[in-house]
Design an enzyme around this catalytic site. Structure first.
Site, PDB file in Angstrom:
ATOM      1  N   ARG A 164      11.283  -6.739   5.680  1.00  0.00           N
ATOM      2  CA  ARG A 164      11.138  -5.324   6.053  1.00  0.00           C
ATOM      3  C   ARG A 164      11.568  -5.116   7.493  1.00  0.00           C
ATOM      4  O   ARG A 164      12.232  -4.134   7.819  1.00  0.00           O
ATOM      5  CB  ARG A 164       9.684  -4.857   5.843  1.00  0.00           C
ATOM      6  CG  ARG A 164       9.501  -3.362   6.098  1.00  0.00           C
ATOM      7  CD  ARG A 164       8.126  -2.879   5.663  1.00  0.00           C
ATOM      8  NE  ARG A 164       7.097  -3.251   6.626  1.00  0.00           N
ATOM      9  CZ  ARG A 164       5.793  -2.989   6.477  1.00  0.00           C
ATOM     10  NH1 ARG A 164       5.362  -2.377   5.398  1.00  0.00           N
ATOM     11  NH2 ARG A 164       4.925  -3.346   7.390  1.00  0.00           N
ATOM     12  N   LYS A 209       0.830  -1.217   0.000  1.00  0.00           N
ATOM     13  CA  LYS A 209       0.000   0.000   0.000  1.00  0.00           C
ATOM     14  C   LYS A 209       0.859   1.260   0.000  1.00  0.00           C
ATOM     15  O   LYS A 209       0.618   2.182  -0.774  1.00  0.00           O
ATOM     16  CB  LYS A 209      -0.934   0.017   1.231  1.00  0.00           C
ATOM     17  CG  LYS A 209      -1.895  -1.164   1.298  1.00  0.00           C
ATOM     18  CD  LYS A 209      -2.896  -1.023   2.442  1.00  0.00           C
ATOM     19  CE  LYS A 209      -2.290  -1.176   3.827  1.00  0.00           C
ATOM     20  NZ  LYS A 209      -1.964  -2.566   4.194  1.00  0.00           N
ATOM     21  N   ARG A 233      -1.251 -10.035  13.051  1.00  0.00           N
ATOM     22  CA  ARG A 233      -1.802  -9.006  12.161  1.00  0.00           C
ATOM     23  C   ARG A 233      -2.568  -9.632  11.006  1.00  0.00           C
ATOM     24  O   ARG A 233      -3.575  -9.092  10.558  1.00  0.00           O
ATOM     25  CB  ARG A 233      -0.670  -8.112  11.638  1.00  0.00           C
ATOM     26  CG  ARG A 233      -0.151  -7.156  12.710  1.00  0.00           C
ATOM     27  CD  ARG A 233       1.259  -6.699  12.455  1.00  0.00           C
ATOM     28  NE  ARG A 233       1.399  -5.874  11.283  1.00  0.00           N
ATOM     29  CZ  ARG A 233       2.540  -5.702  10.624  1.00  0.00           C
ATOM     30  NH1 ARG A 233       3.636  -6.328  11.020  1.00  0.00           N
ATOM     31  NH2 ARG A 233       2.583  -4.921   9.584  1.00  0.00           N
ATOM     32  N   ARG A 248     -10.056   0.105   8.030  1.00  0.00           N
ATOM     33  CA  ARG A 248      -9.642  -1.263   8.337  1.00  0.00           C
ATOM     34  C   ARG A 248     -10.784  -2.070   8.952  1.00  0.00           C
ATOM     35  O   ARG A 248     -10.599  -3.256   9.243  1.00  0.00           O
ATOM     36  CB  ARG A 248      -8.481  -1.227   9.338  1.00  0.00           C
ATOM     37  CG  ARG A 248      -7.097  -1.388   8.713  1.00  0.00           C
ATOM     38  CD  ARG A 248      -6.072  -1.355   9.828  1.00  0.00           C
ATOM     39  NE  ARG A 248      -4.822  -1.980   9.482  1.00  0.00           N
ATOM     40  CZ  ARG A 248      -3.796  -1.345   8.907  1.00  0.00           C
ATOM     41  NH1 ARG A 248      -3.897  -0.082   8.569  1.00  0.00           N
ATOM     42  NH2 ARG A 248      -2.680  -1.998   8.668  1.00  0.00           N
ATOM     43  N   ARG A 274      11.142  -2.155  12.197  1.00  0.00           N
ATOM     44  CA  ARG A 274       9.790  -1.900  12.698  1.00  0.00           C
ATOM     45  C   ARG A 274       9.394  -2.984  13.686  1.00  0.00           C
ATOM     46  O   ARG A 274       9.433  -4.175  13.373  1.00  0.00           O
ATOM     47  CB  ARG A 274       8.810  -1.870  11.518  1.00  0.00           C
ATOM     48  CG  ARG A 274       8.084  -0.554  11.398  1.00  0.00           C
ATOM     49  CD  ARG A 274       7.181  -0.543  10.193  1.00  0.00           C
ATOM     50  NE  ARG A 274       5.890  -1.169  10.473  1.00  0.00           N
ATOM     51  CZ  ARG A 274       4.853  -1.056   9.661  1.00  0.00           C
ATOM     52  NH1 ARG A 274       4.933  -0.361   8.544  1.00  0.00           N
ATOM     53  NH2 ARG A 274       3.711  -1.643   9.967  1.00  0.00           N
TER      54      ARG A 274
END
Ligand code: ATP
Ligand code: MG
Length: 190
Positions: free
Chosen positions: A128, A14, A145, A89, A134
């Site tokens: 990532r 996204k 998630r 969401r 992160r």
């Protein structure tokens, strides 16, 4: 006015595709994940609330998220339109967005779904996490998630189909091909 919802599971691309869409169409970009991470970095009360939830792979409560979104929207000067990245969401958030835009005489132009297989999402997010550090990009939190996405967020596909706004994009493969498919979808609806 072009109001685009960019939609997909965590790691579906996204943010990456939003940057390109912003550049091509001159839109304002609201990324709720980026907004929350900025609050965390600034050490605000909101940031502390958000961090506790994000680190466990959970969503921020709808009421709070909707008020954050509304205040971001109010601060925009009214340009060509907005790309909504990471919002809505939940169904409640989608309904709230519809009302907020209607109050401004606007609507969502298109909802762009980036579809990526779960094993690829997992690989992308673990990579990532190694690069960006992160805190929510670790295997355990990613799994949570994905469960939250499947339970709470994925039903929005049907919701936007019923609104006549849903555009399916195959989100794995070449970045340029994915972007070209997005542009074709947007241009056919604007
Ligand atoms: P992507 O990799 O596609 O950009 P992402 O799921 O990795 O997506 P963000 O959109 O940056 O990441 O969101 C990070 C976290 O912030 C979410 O897991 C969630 O806890 C919180 N969050 C972001 N947007 C919302 C929202 N609209 N409602 C509730 N919580 C949100
Ligand atoms: Mg993102």
């Amino acid at each position: 006015m072009l109001n685009i919802v960019i939609f997909g599971a965590p790691g579906s691309g996204k943010g990456t595709q939003s940057e390109r869409i912003v550049e091509k169409y001159g839109l304002d970009h609201i990324s709720t994940g980026d907004v929350l991470r900025a609050e965390i970095a600034a050490g605000t009360e909101l940031g502390m609330t958000a961090k506790a939830l994000i680190d466990h792979g959970q969503l921020i409560p709808d009421e709070l998220m909707i008020s954050i979104l509304a205040s971001k929207l109010d601060k925009l000067a009214g340009g060509n339109g907005v790309i909504f990245d990471g919002f809505p969401r939940t169904i409640a958030q989608a309904e709230a967005l519809k009302v907020m835009l209607a109050e401004r005489g606007q609507e969502v132009t298109a909802m762009i779904e980036l579809d990526v297989p779960e094993d690829e999402l997992m690989d992308r997010l673990i990579k990532r996490g190694q690069l960006s550090g992160r805190a929510d990009d670790n295997e355990e939190t990613i799994k949570k998630r994905l469960v939250v996405y499947n339970e709470q967020t994925s039903p929005l596909k049907e919701w936007y189909k019923n609104e006549g706004k849903h555009c399916y994009i195959q989100g794995s493969g070449e970045l340029d091909r994915i972007f070209a498919d997005i542009v074709a979808a947007i241009d056919s609806r604007k």
